[in-house]
Design an enzyme around this catalytic site. Structure first.
Site, mmCIF file in Angstrom:
data_model
loop_
_atom_site.group_PDB
_atom_site.id
_atom_site.type_symbol
_atom_site.label_atom_id
_atom_site.label_comp_id
_atom_site.label_asym_id
_atom_site.label_seq_id
_atom_site.Cartn_x
_atom_site.Cartn_y
_atom_site.Cartn_z
ATOM 1 N N HIS A 53 -21.874 12.599 -13.767
ATOM 2 C CA HIS A 53 -21.843 11.515 -14.201
ATOM 3 C C HIS A 53 -21.593 11.058 -16.139
ATOM 4 C CE1 HIS A 53 -23.447 9.166 -10.557
ATOM 5 N NE2 HIS A 53 -21.983 10.135 -9.871
ATOM 6 N N GLU A 55 -23.683 10.186 -18.171
ATOM 7 C CA GLU A 55 -25.029 10.542 -18.439
ATOM 8 C C GLU A 55 -25.174 11.997 -18.933
ATOM 9 O OE1 GLU A 55 -26.390 6.315 -16.081
ATOM 10 O OE2 GLU A 55 -24.435 8.086 -15.505
ATOM 11 N N CYS A 87 -28.871 10.299 -11.931
ATOM 12 C CA CYS A 87 -28.648 10.486 -13.287
ATOM 13 C C CYS A 87 -29.891 9.749 -13.695
ATOM 14 C CB CYS A 87 -27.605 8.849 -14.178
ATOM 15 S SG CYS A 87 -26.322 10.096 -13.737
ATOM 16 N N ALA A 167 21.349 -13.194 -6.903
ATOM 17 C CA ALA A 167 21.765 -13.269 -4.768
ATOM 18 C C ALA A 167 22.151 -11.975 -4.758
ATOM 19 C CB ALA A 167 23.213 -14.535 -5.136
ATOM 20 N N SER A 171 18.401 -6.099 -9.738
ATOM 21 C CA SER A 171 17.650 -6.390 -10.088
ATOM 22 C C SER A 171 16.821 -5.812 -11.500
ATOM 23 C CB SER A 171 16.339 -6.601 -9.175
ATOM 24 O OG SER A 171 16.408 -4.857 -8.643
ATOM 25 N N ARG A 187 0.064 0.352 -12.177
ATOM 26 C CA ARG A 187 0.130 1.899 -10.596
ATOM 27 C C ARG A 187 -1.016 2.426 -11.375
ATOM 28 N NH1 ARG A 187 6.496 2.959 -9.263
ATOM 29 N NH2 ARG A 187 7.232 0.806 -8.876
ATOM 30 N N ASP A 203 15.275 -1.670 -1.569
ATOM 31 C CA ASP A 203 15.308 -1.222 -2.710
ATOM 32 C C ASP A 203 15.034 0.434 -2.675
ATOM 33 O OD1 ASP A 203 15.777 -3.175 -4.319
ATOM 34 O OD2 ASP A 203 14.028 -3.466 -4.755
ATOM 35 N N GLY A 295 8.399 -8.078 -1.851
ATOM 36 C CA GLY A 295 8.741 -9.046 -2.077
ATOM 37 C C GLY A 295 8.656 -10.422 -1.793
ATOM 38 N N LEU A 298 6.084 -10.777 1.786
ATOM 39 C CA LEU A 298 4.744 -10.247 1.428
ATOM 40 C C LEU A 298 3.933 -11.047 0.508
ATOM 41 C CD1 LEU A 298 2.172 -8.488 2.238
ATOM 42 C CD2 LEU A 298 3.216 -6.646 1.096
#
Length: 363
Positions: A53, A55, A87, A167, A171, A187, A203, A295, A298
């Protein structure tokens, strides 16, 4: 009261903690600075789960100078034996005389016990310095510890008129390079990337982190009630993905298993994927932050279920027209009180685009 120097040293500890932004999961991101006689004598940060860790790294760097020092740490020192020793005990044994923690550890195994252990050993233990900044750094870990589910961060990229694709489905690219690079960083900090089968079919994305020097990829998850994901889908490449369904057709299931997918059944009463149950399952498996790139269906389902904790909206200075695709599939509302209400948490310009960070009002 904390002094200006206290703030300066804690700010440095937070900078160190941020170095673990892409690597520490499922553990929190933590930084530590040791200060003696107005001089920083040691510093460190938690780099990966299972490794020392923050510390411990700081104590090793300080050596004998740790005796009589003050430790500034972004999270309460742990007091339990996990994959590493406590720690709090290490700080006591090293002769540290004061510990300043930005916030208490929300982990029930710690939750004040680390500070109590320090106090009982005669150290001066204080908490609350720059707590808001420390909370933001570990908002997913806090969510998992207190709500038993990950923090859900939904990302969209749209034109000024709220459209995500023409449409005809085209994209690329709505936003510019700076906004797209920022999306990659989101991400990378997530434990999991969540999308829907509609996005996979339209896609065929990989949903991996690109253009960043990272040594781990987030878990990729597809919400796919009827197992329509093709076994050849790119999202199944490179260590596979989770497919979450409501019912598992045996032949489709076997084909996806052969392609490297893990199949998880989470049905609700209506025969769709139970999103709340899915998040609870992810929380039980150590997932702190879920990054959503999906999309309208969801996105709308998560919004309707009250499961969006944060919405990152990238706005490009474009108008794409009325027939173009929108952001959320939600029912028509008759009254303003029915609308989902957000507050602006952060607003900044990235290249020619605007990034708005929104959180549900009252959350």
């Amino acid at each position: 009261m904390f002094s200006a120097d206290d703030h300066r040293y804690m700010a440095r500890a937070l900078q160190l903690a941020e170095r673990g932004l892409y690597t520490t999961m499922p553990n929190p991101r933590v930084g530590c600075v040791l200060v003696k006689d107005g001089t920083m004598v040691g510093e460190g940060w938690h780099e990966r789960a299972g490794e020392p860790h923050a510390e411990i790294h700081a104590l090793r760097a300080a050596g004998a100078n740790a005796r009589g020092a003050t430790a500034f740490v972004t999270l309460e020192p742990c007091s339990h034996h996990g994959r590493t020793p406590p720690c709090a005990n290490a700080l006591i044994d090293a002769g540290v005389v004061r510990v300043v923690a930005a916030m208490r550890d929300p982990n029930p195994q710690v939750a004040g016990r680390g500070l109590e252990l320090l106090t009982l050993a005669g150290l001066r233990a204080e908490v609350g310095l720059m707590a808001a900044q420390a909370t933001e750094l570990n908002i997913g870990f806090i969510s998992r510890m207190t709500r038993k589910r990950p923090w859900v961060r939904l990302k969209t990229a749209s034109s000024l008129d709220g459209k995500t694709a023409l449409a005809n489905g085209v994209s690329q690219w709505i936003t510019g390079p700076a906004a797209r690079a920022d999306g990659q960083r989101l991400r990378a900090r997530a434990c999991a990337v969540l999308t829907g089968v509609g996005t996979v079919l339209a896609d065929d994305p990989q949903m991996t982190v690109r253009d960043l020097n990272v040594d781990r990829q987030p878990l990729r998850i597809v919400v796919d009630s009827q197992l329509r994901t093709p076994p050849s889908a790119k999202i199944l490449h490179d260590d596979g993905a989770w497919i979450v369904c409501a019912q598992a057709d045996r032949h489709r299931r076997n084909a996806l298993l052969d392609a490297g997918a893990l199949i998880l059944e989470q049905p609700d009463a209506a025969g769709r994927v139970d999103l709340s149950a899915l998040l609870a399952e992810l929380g039980s498996r150590g997932i702190n932050e879920v990054h959503v790139e999906a999309g309208v269906k969801l996105n709308g389902a998560l919004l309707a279920a009250g499961l969006v904790d944060e919405w990152i909206a990238y706005l490009a200075p474009k108008v794409m027209g009325d027939p173009a695709r929108g952001l959320f599939a939600v029912p028509e509302y008759a009254q303003m009180a029915q609308c989902h209400d957000f507050r602006i948490h952060d607003l900044r310009q990235l290249g020619d685009d605007i990034r708005i960070t929104l959180r549900p009002n009252g959350a």
